[in-house]
Design a protein around this motif. Sequence first.
Motif, PDB file in Angstrom:
ATOM      1  N   GLY A   1      55.224  26.193  34.218  1.00  0.00           N
ATOM      2  CA  GLY A   1      55.805  25.003  33.597  1.00  0.00           C
ATOM      3  C   GLY A   1      55.486  24.892  32.120  1.00  0.00           C
ATOM      4  N   GLU A   2      54.332  25.399  31.701  1.00  0.00           N
ATOM      5  CA  GLU A   2      53.868  25.135  30.341  1.00  0.00           C
ATOM      6  C   GLU A   2      54.009  26.307  29.375  1.00  0.00           C
ATOM      7  OE1 GLU A   2      52.587  22.282  28.981  1.00  0.00           O
ATOM      8  OE2 GLU A   2      53.119  21.212  30.816  1.00  0.00           O
ATOM      9  N   PHE A   3      54.066  27.503  29.910  1.00  0.00           N
ATOM     10  CA  PHE A   3      54.163  28.656  29.004  1.00  0.00           C
ATOM     11  C   PHE A   3      55.549  29.258  29.081  1.00  0.00           C
ATOM     12  CE2 PHE A   3      49.722  28.172  29.845  1.00  0.00           C
ATOM     13  CZ  PHE A   3      49.093  28.520  28.656  1.00  0.00           C
ATOM     14  N   ASP A   4      55.854  30.028  28.049  1.00  0.00           N
ATOM     15  CA  ASP A   4      57.173  30.617  28.025  1.00  0.00           C
ATOM     16  C   ASP A   4      57.177  31.950  28.774  1.00  0.00           C
ATOM     17  OD1 ASP A   4      59.746  30.468  27.470  1.00  0.00           O
ATOM     18  OD2 ASP A   4      59.600  30.863  25.319  1.00  0.00           O
ATOM     19  N   ALA A   5      56.566  31.948  29.945  1.00  0.00           N
ATOM     20  CA  ALA A   5      56.501  33.188  30.717  1.00  0.00           C
ATOM     21  C   ALA A   5      57.502  33.089  31.853  1.00  0.00           C
ATOM     22  CB  ALA A   5      55.112  33.364  31.288  1.00  0.00           C
ATOM     23  N   LYS A   6      58.356  34.108  31.953  1.00  0.00           N
ATOM     24  CA  LYS A   6      59.362  34.072  33.029  1.00  0.00           C
ATOM     25  C   LYS A   6      58.703  34.333  34.369  1.00  0.00           C
ATOM     26  CE  LYS A   6      63.477  33.373  31.158  1.00  0.00           C
ATOM     27  NZ  LYS A   6      62.840  32.534  30.152  1.00  0.00           N
ATOM     28  N   ASN A   7      57.702  35.230  34.348  1.00  0.00           N
ATOM     29  CA  ASN A   7      57.018  35.575  35.596  1.00  0.00           C
ATOM     30  C   ASN A   7      55.519  35.432  35.436  1.00  0.00           C
ATOM     31  OD1 ASN A   7      59.345  36.580  37.147  1.00  0.00           O
ATOM     32  ND2 ASN A   7      59.438  38.031  35.443  1.00  0.00           N
ATOM     33  N   CYS A   8      54.908  34.975  36.500  1.00  0.00           N
ATOM     34  CA  CYS A   8      53.462  34.840  36.437  1.00  0.00           C
ATOM     35  C   CYS A   8      52.911  35.239  37.796  1.00  0.00           C
ATOM     36  CB  CYS A   8      53.115  33.399  36.121  1.00  0.00           C
ATOM     37  SG  CYS A   8      51.354  33.143  36.031  1.00  0.00           S
ATOM     38  N   CYS A   9      51.855  36.033  37.804  1.00  0.00           N
ATOM     39  CA  CYS A   9      51.254  36.327  39.098  1.00  0.00           C
ATOM     40  C   CYS A   9      49.747  36.289  39.005  1.00  0.00           C
ATOM     41  CB  CYS A   9      51.747  37.652  39.667  1.00  0.00           C
ATOM     42  SG  CYS A   9      51.096  39.072  38.851  1.00  0.00           S
ATOM     43  N   LEU A  10      49.156  36.033  40.143  1.00  0.00           N
ATOM     44  CA  LEU A  10      47.709  35.950  40.202  1.00  0.00           C
ATOM     45  C   LEU A  10      47.220  37.077  41.111  1.00  0.00           C
ATOM     46  CD1 LEU A  10      45.864  32.638  40.437  1.00  0.00           C
ATOM     47  CD2 LEU A  10      44.983  34.646  41.573  1.00  0.00           C
ATOM     48  N   MET A  11      46.399  37.951  40.517  1.00  0.00           N
ATOM     49  CA  MET A  11      45.908  39.085  41.317  1.00  0.00           C
ATOM     50  C   MET A  11      44.436  38.878  41.611  1.00  0.00           C
ATOM     51  SD  MET A  11      47.460  42.125  39.120  1.00  0.00           S
ATOM     52  CE  MET A  11      48.628  41.585  37.935  1.00  0.00           C
ATOM     53  N   LEU A  12      44.034  39.302  42.785  1.00  0.00           N
ATOM     54  CA  LEU A  12      42.617  39.222  43.132  1.00  0.00           C
ATOM     55  C   LEU A  12      42.055  40.630  43.223  1.00  0.00           C
ATOM     56  CD1 LEU A  12      42.632  36.414  45.829  1.00  0.00           C
ATOM     57  CD2 LEU A  12      42.005  36.222  43.430  1.00  0.00           C
ATOM     58  N   LEU A  13      40.798  40.763  42.830  1.00  0.00           N
ATOM     59  CA  LEU A  13      40.178  42.089  42.839  1.00  0.00           C
ATOM     60  C   LEU A  13      39.541  42.358  44.195  1.00  0.00           C
ATOM     61  CD1 LEU A  13      39.410  44.543  41.014  1.00  0.00           C
ATOM     62  CD2 LEU A  13      37.251  43.384  40.602  1.00  0.00           C
ATOM     63  N   ASP A  14      39.996  43.443  44.824  1.00  0.00           N
ATOM     64  CA  ASP A  14      39.354  43.870  46.060  1.00  0.00           C
ATOM     65  C   ASP A  14      38.196  44.771  45.631  1.00  0.00           C
ATOM     66  OD1 ASP A  14      38.540  45.302  48.274  1.00  0.00           O
ATOM     67  OD2 ASP A  14      40.536  45.346  49.175  1.00  0.00           O
ATOM     68  N   LYS A  15      36.980  44.200  45.710  1.00  0.00           N
ATOM     69  CA  LYS A  15      35.837  44.912  45.121  1.00  0.00           C
ATOM     70  C   LYS A  15      35.545  46.220  45.837  1.00  0.00           C
ATOM     71  CE  LYS A  15      33.705  41.214  42.706  1.00  0.00           C
ATOM     72  NZ  LYS A  15      33.159  39.927  43.015  1.00  0.00           N
ATOM     73  N   LYS A  16      35.765  46.231  47.157  1.00  0.00           N
ATOM     74  CA  LYS A  16      35.433  47.453  47.900  1.00  0.00           C
ATOM     75  C   LYS A  16      36.342  48.596  47.478  1.00  0.00           C
ATOM     76  CE  LYS A  16      33.666  45.315  52.011  1.00  0.00           C
ATOM     77  NZ  LYS A  16      34.410  44.544  52.972  1.00  0.00           N
ATOM     78  N   LYS A  17      37.639  48.282  47.343  1.00  0.00           N
ATOM     79  CA  LYS A  17      38.596  49.337  47.003  1.00  0.00           C
ATOM     80  C   LYS A  17      38.760  49.476  45.500  1.00  0.00           C
ATOM     81  CE  LYS A  17      41.501  48.691  51.077  1.00  0.00           C
ATOM     82  NZ  LYS A  17      42.735  48.056  51.457  1.00  0.00           N
ATOM     83  N   ASN A  18      38.155  48.543  44.734  1.00  0.00           N
ATOM     84  CA  ASN A  18      38.326  48.512  43.298  1.00  0.00           C
ATOM     85  C   ASN A  18      39.802  48.466  42.906  1.00  0.00           C
ATOM     86  OD1 ASN A  18      37.091  48.264  40.859  1.00  0.00           O
ATOM     87  ND2 ASN A  18      37.217  50.457  40.401  1.00  0.00           N
ATOM     88  N   GLU A  19      40.501  47.567  43.590  1.00  0.00           N
ATOM     89  CA  GLU A  19      41.945  47.466  43.368  1.00  0.00           C
ATOM     90  C   GLU A  19      42.317  46.022  43.098  1.00  0.00           C
ATOM     91  OE1 GLU A  19      44.310  50.753  46.069  1.00  0.00           O
ATOM     92  OE2 GLU A  19      43.795  48.827  46.909  1.00  0.00           O
ATOM     93  N   LEU A  20      43.279  45.848  42.203  1.00  0.00           N
ATOM     94  CA  LEU A  20      43.824  44.505  41.993  1.00  0.00           C
ATOM     95  C   LEU A  20      45.019  44.351  42.917  1.00  0.00           C
ATOM     96  CD1 LEU A  20      43.926  44.027  38.148  1.00  0.00           C
ATOM     97  CD2 LEU A  20      42.643  42.644  39.762  1.00  0.00           C
TER      98      LEU A  20
END
Length: 447
Positions: free
Chosen positions: A87-106
């Motif tokens: 709503g506030e930024f001029d970003a068409k797409n936004c995603c939230l990634m979580l870090l899987d620490k065991k696999k070292n993957e986002l």
Amino acid sequence: MKNEPENQRTTHHEEARHQVMKKTADTDIQEIQRKTIEVYSKMLEQANRNAEEKIKALSLLRQLGDSLLCAQDLKKICKVILEVIVGEFDAKNCCLMLLDKKKNELKVYAAMSQMEEGVKYFDDSDEILFSLDESIASLASSQKQSILLPATEKDDRFIPRPGGHVVRSILCVPLIVKGDVLGVINLSSPVPETLSEKDERVMKIVSDQAALAIENSLLIRDRVRSERMSAIGNMAATIIHDIKNPMGIIQGYSEIMAEPDTSLEEREEYAQVIKNEIGRFVAMTEELLEFARGGESRLNIEAVTVSDFIKSITPFLERDFAEKNIVLETFLEYNPTIDIDFQKFQRVLFNIAGNAREAMPEGGKLTIRSFREGEKVALSIHDTGIGIPGNLVKKIFSPFVTHGKAKGTGLGLAIVKKIVEDHKGNIAVTSEEGSGTEFTIKLNARA
Ligand SMILES: Nc1ncnc2c1ncn2[C@@H]1O[C@H](COP(=O)(O)OP(=O)(O)OP(=O)(O)O)[C@@H](O)[C@H]1O
Ligand SMILES: [Mg+2]
């Protein structure tokens, strides 16, 4: 002038010099003033921009604040964060990634786009993965620093993902709590130069708040998970303990069946007993699995009369009570048809009767009644056991409340209450220490 006295000439000269100096000083002052004004206006402009940025950050924090403070559920938190950002930024797409620490993957957990309604979650799918050495998000995560590429084509760190959104401007901000990266928020736009340094600064403030809320919810989730796992362990132990009853019965009856002089009718009867006991055993294990999954339970509703239902459980209870010196009495004053999940409702009665059995170590009486309560049917289960201590009565339907048992998980009555409420019924208890306990279940009856 020539005839002027010496001193008068000096005065004129000084005056002229004064005039020149004054003029010079005036222009100097003007120049200084002009420059000062210029500096001031630049400072003002900067201050204005800073103030604007601060106001934006504050307004974002305000929008995030309350919702994030209250929310414990990760999905809700991500929803608030993504909606505010989109709503506030001029970003068409936004995603939230979580870090899987065991696999070292986002791993993308939630995403939102200005073009589409609502937030999408990818919690249990491996659909979108970013390996840590590929994307800008991974770089932001490993460097623990936000990365802004206002125009991606000018930066060779950016490798477009085949089949992904068109990304010409990108901002990745890591979610960090106490130096630990939890994930990354990724903003992108298909138009170059859309995301700016100002956005980057504001997003850092947003991400600090977001990271705290996410960490909080992850901690709660882990705690609930481990509580659930240890509860499952305990529950498995009690269930294994409970399974001994049906198993013993199955073994006994199958031994009689194997004897050559057992008649055909007897065999049929014993086969039925065995089948029922296996059904009870299966229901117990299913209950455990359902609890382990932690999800919504599905009801398998069938129409049955109260008396048929009670008759389906009394043989089990009689067998369980026989060696404990407990007498079972049933009074069915009202016998309407009820819509219940038969097996689940059997578990309700088995759980309540199991507690009653444990409350009557020296033997006693268990009385089951059905009677009319307005439009509803009431089922009461009364025992002459030790009773429930006053301070415990209010809490016994809560999970993990157990008292006076070496192997109690405190889940029996929580499950009972859930099943009864899933049937749109209610359950209440009255108890007197030293003399007994009564549970009353009220259910809708068919007219
Ligand atoms: N009929 C009863 N008489 C006396 N106390 C009871 C009775 N029913 C329940 N309680 C008390 O309520 C507590 C909670 O019961 P609940 O069935 O939820 O858990 P539990 O029996 O301890 O463990 P489990 O999960 O193995 O059933 C019991 O530990 C017991 O102290
Ligand atoms: Mg119990």
